[in-house]
Design a protein around this motif. Structure first.
Motif, PDB file in Angstrom:
ATOM      1  N   LEU A  63      -9.129  -0.750  -7.072  1.00 25.92           N
ATOM      2  CA  LEU A  63      -9.016  -1.955  -7.902  1.00 25.92           C
ATOM      3  C   LEU A  63     -10.110  -2.970  -7.606  1.00 25.92           C
ATOM      4  O   LEU A  63      -9.959  -4.151  -7.915  1.00 25.92           O
ATOM      5  CB  LEU A  63      -7.632  -2.590  -7.695  1.00 25.92           C
TER       6      LEU A  63
ATOM      7  N   SER B 150      -2.234  -6.338 -13.684  1.00 24.43           N
ATOM      8  CA  SER B 150      -3.532  -5.763 -14.034  1.00 24.43           C
ATOM      9  C   SER B 150      -4.437  -6.792 -14.702  1.00 24.43           C
ATOM     10  O   SER B 150      -5.657  -6.751 -14.539  1.00 24.43           O
ATOM     11  CB  SER B 150      -3.356  -4.546 -14.943  1.00 24.43           C
TER      12      SER B 150
ATOM     13  N   TYR C 178      -6.374  -8.570 -12.127  1.00 26.50           N
ATOM     14  CA  TYR C 178      -7.505  -7.815 -11.582  1.00 26.50           C
ATOM     15  C   TYR C 178      -8.661  -7.697 -12.562  1.00 26.50           C
ATOM     16  O   TYR C 178      -9.829  -7.805 -12.174  1.00 26.50           O
ATOM     17  CB  TYR C 178      -7.040  -6.418 -11.170  1.00 26.50           C
TER      18      TYR C 178
ATOM     19  N   VAL D 249       0.244   0.777 -14.461  1.00 26.36           N
ATOM     20  CA  VAL D 249      -0.242   1.707 -13.435  1.00 26.36           C
ATOM     21  C   VAL D 249      -1.321   2.581 -14.067  1.00 26.36           C
ATOM     22  O   VAL D 249      -1.162   3.101 -15.164  1.00 26.36           O
ATOM     23  CB  VAL D 249       0.933   2.573 -12.926  1.00 26.36           C
ATOM     24  N   ALA D 250      -2.521   2.715 -13.423  1.00 26.09           N
ATOM     25  CA  ALA D 250      -2.827   2.268 -12.089  1.00 26.09           C
ATOM     26  C   ALA D 250      -3.680   1.010 -12.084  1.00 26.09           C
ATOM     27  O   ALA D 250      -4.148   0.581 -11.031  1.00 26.09           O
ATOM     28  CB  ALA D 250      -3.557   3.360 -11.333  1.00 26.09           C
TER      29      ALA D 250
ATOM     30  N   GLN E 132      -2.400   5.786  -7.778  1.00 28.78           N
ATOM     31  CA  GLN E 132      -1.801   4.460  -7.763  1.00 28.78           C
ATOM     32  C   GLN E 132      -2.101   3.724  -6.460  1.00 28.78           C
ATOM     33  O   GLN E 132      -2.002   4.284  -5.379  1.00 28.78           O
ATOM     34  CB  GLN E 132      -0.279   4.586  -7.934  1.00 28.78           C
ATOM     35  N   GLY E 133      -2.486   2.461  -6.594  1.00 25.61           N
ATOM     36  CA  GLY E 133      -2.707   1.632  -5.418  1.00 25.61           C
ATOM     37  C   GLY E 133      -4.079   1.741  -4.809  1.00 25.61           C
ATOM     38  O   GLY E 133      -4.298   1.276  -3.694  1.00 25.61           O
ATOM     39  N   THR E 134      -5.042   2.327  -5.533  1.00 26.47           N
ATOM     40  CA  THR E 134      -6.410   2.398  -5.025  1.00 26.47           C
ATOM     41  C   THR E 134      -7.390   2.072  -6.152  1.00 26.47           C
ATOM     42  O   THR E 134      -7.066   2.140  -7.329  1.00 26.47           O
ATOM     43  CB  THR E 134      -6.750   3.810  -4.496  1.00 26.47           C
TER      44      THR E 134
ATOM     45  N   TYR F 239      -0.979  -2.042  -9.437  1.00 27.93           N
ATOM     46  CA  TYR F 239      -0.705  -1.123  -8.325  1.00 27.93           C
ATOM     47  C   TYR F 239       0.771  -0.809  -8.135  1.00 27.93           C
ATOM     48  O   TYR F 239       1.121   0.104  -7.396  1.00 27.93           O
ATOM     49  CB  TYR F 239      -1.285  -1.656  -7.016  1.00 27.93           C
TER      50      TYR F 239
END
Length: 455
Positions: A85, A281, A284, A308-309, A81-83, A312
């Motif tokens: 993108l 999302s 993105y 998720v993911a 999570q949080g990477t 984020y």
């Protein structure tokens, strides 16, 4: 158990209900058996016949709110999570998603660690019900189901079905084996919960064709037939990104929606459909945002998802805020286009869709709160999201201020106009929490009457 204090919920899309000094009673199976003002005769009777240790007083500055529902979360992708993108969707899947999912299928200990922490984070952020994408392997998805049941989160667990993949080591060999695995998973979840009382069963299986690019026509047809036979819910992705839509068009000669409709999913699409709106999302990966207002005005069942993911953040509050922000941007773009059009074109557009042209396509925070609570519950077929007799007590306690610490509120909140140290629980106070609040404001959560989080 009795709960006395202030309650907040959104039973309808545009209505914010605030019940001050109400009494709510929960029976032994976790259902609401009474909900009325604390001053009524019935409420007084309940209070007088209950011991003090079975009465929970919600302090001033706090209120009870329904739990959040997350309609779209990839459980194994919580691993990273949080990477990652920075890539287009199809590249992102190959580089990050498939690898993460495969790693959990290969390591049950890793799967338990990831899923346990996921459940804890969901409770911390007020998510009481979640529709999950899992992985290919049955055993890993059973770990996911068992973990959510143990933590106390309502979980709709989807074992992935995919007989096509760009990652050779992460795919089901044939559509026949994929269908057999889907049927087996349904049976194994049923066996797992069979010993649990009906009211305490929090997990159920979901058929999950990942999306058209990873599913053959034969697999989709088989899953559609299985859904019709068993009544098990179905989740998938549709028209998510331009590169994904291009792949489907080139490989199937039609849109992914048409592919689903031709494989015995028509009845689901026509009569029981719900949209999981994941605005972050979409920002993105999608070339265009969902026109949320149009979906709502046309009576489509909509809830929110974190994705998720691909998104984020695991907090539905983020999804609520993004939903409003994205709709505002879409409305601004619509107005700009309208101003640049000739009057004849504007008149024609009004005739084609007068509702959107007169109301616009923005949404407000109250509507987003509805989508994150009651809207999501309805999409999942749950009777939660409101406080009423017969509904399960799925609730979270929110603290916005403590009179003794004013004007400094709880967590990120401040109330400099608090006067004597107390504020009435007004829509403005709730809006402030909606805009600025975080996990520090959450002091408890209950699912089916059982406390599963202590803030």
């Amino acid at each position: 158990m009795l709960y006395r204090g202030d309650f907040v919920y959104t039973e309808n899309l545009c209505d914010l209900t605030i019940r001050r000094d109400y009494l709510l009673a929960v029976d032994t199976e976790g259902y609401i058996s009474h909900f009325d003002h604390a001053s009524t005769t019935c409420s007084h009777s309940l209070i007088s016949n209950e011991s003090d240790d079975h009465i929970v007083l919600i302090p001033p500055g706090s209120f009870i709110l329904p739990t959040f529902c997350d309609l779209h979360l990839h459980a194994p992708q919580f691993l990273y999570q949080g990477t990652g993108l920075h890539l287009p969707l199809m590249e992102w899947l190959n580089e990050y998603a498939f690898k993460a999912e495969e790693s959990l299928d290969q390591d049950v200990n890793l799967a338990r660690r990831v899923y346990t922490r996921l459940g804890e984070r969901l409770a911390e952020n007020g998510t009481g019900a979640v529709l999950l994408y899992g992985t290919i392997k049955e055993e890993t998805n059973l770990i996911l189901a068992e973990t959510m049941q143990q933590i106390g989160i309502r979980a709709f667990v989807g074992k992935l079905s995919m007989d096509i993949s760009t990652r050779p080591t992460y795919v089901e060999p044939t559509h026949i084996e994929s269908l057999a695995s889907a049927r087996s998973f349904i049976d194994r979840v049923a066996a797992f919960i069979s010993h649990i009382p009906d009211h305490a069963r929090l997990v159920e299986p979901v058929l999950t064709p990942r999306f058209v690019p990873t599913c053959s026509d034969a697999l989709l047809q088989g899953l559609g037939d299985l859904a019709a036979k068993t009544g098990v819910r179905v989740q998938s992705h549709l028209a998510e990104a331009r590169d994904q839509m291009k792949v489907v068009q080139e490989s199937r000669g039609m849109s992914d929606l048409e592919v689903f409709e031709r494989r015995n999913f028509r009845v689901l699409l026509d009569t029981e459909q719900a949209i999981a709106h994941c605005p972050l999302s979409n920002a993105y990966f999608s070339g265009r945002q969902l026109i949320l207002r149009e979906a709502l005005d046309r009576g489509v069942c909509v809830g929110l998802g974190t994705d998720v993911a691909g998104g984020y953040g695991i907090d539905i509050m983020g999804a609520m805020r993004w939903a409003v922000g994205v709709a505002r941007l879409s409305e601004g773009a619509r107005l700009e286009r309208s101003e640049g059009q000739a009057q004849a074109r504007v008149s024609r557009d009004k005739a084609a869709d007068p509702l959107i042209d007169t109301r616009g396509i923005s949404v407000d925070w109250k509507e987003a709160l509805y989508l994150g609570t009651r809207g999501g519950a309805l999409a999942l077929g749950l009777d939660s999201g409101v406080f009423k007799t017969g509904a399960p007590f799925d609730a979270q306690q929110i603290c916005v201020f403590n009179p003794s610490t004013m004007p400094y509120g709880t967590g990120p909140l401040d109330f400099f106009d608090s006067g004597d140290g107390y504020l009435d629980l007004s829509p403005e106070v709730i809006e402030k929490w909606w805009c600025l609040g975080d996990a520090r404001n959450r002091t408890g959560m209950w699912i089916q009457g059982k406390r599963v989080y202590f803030g």
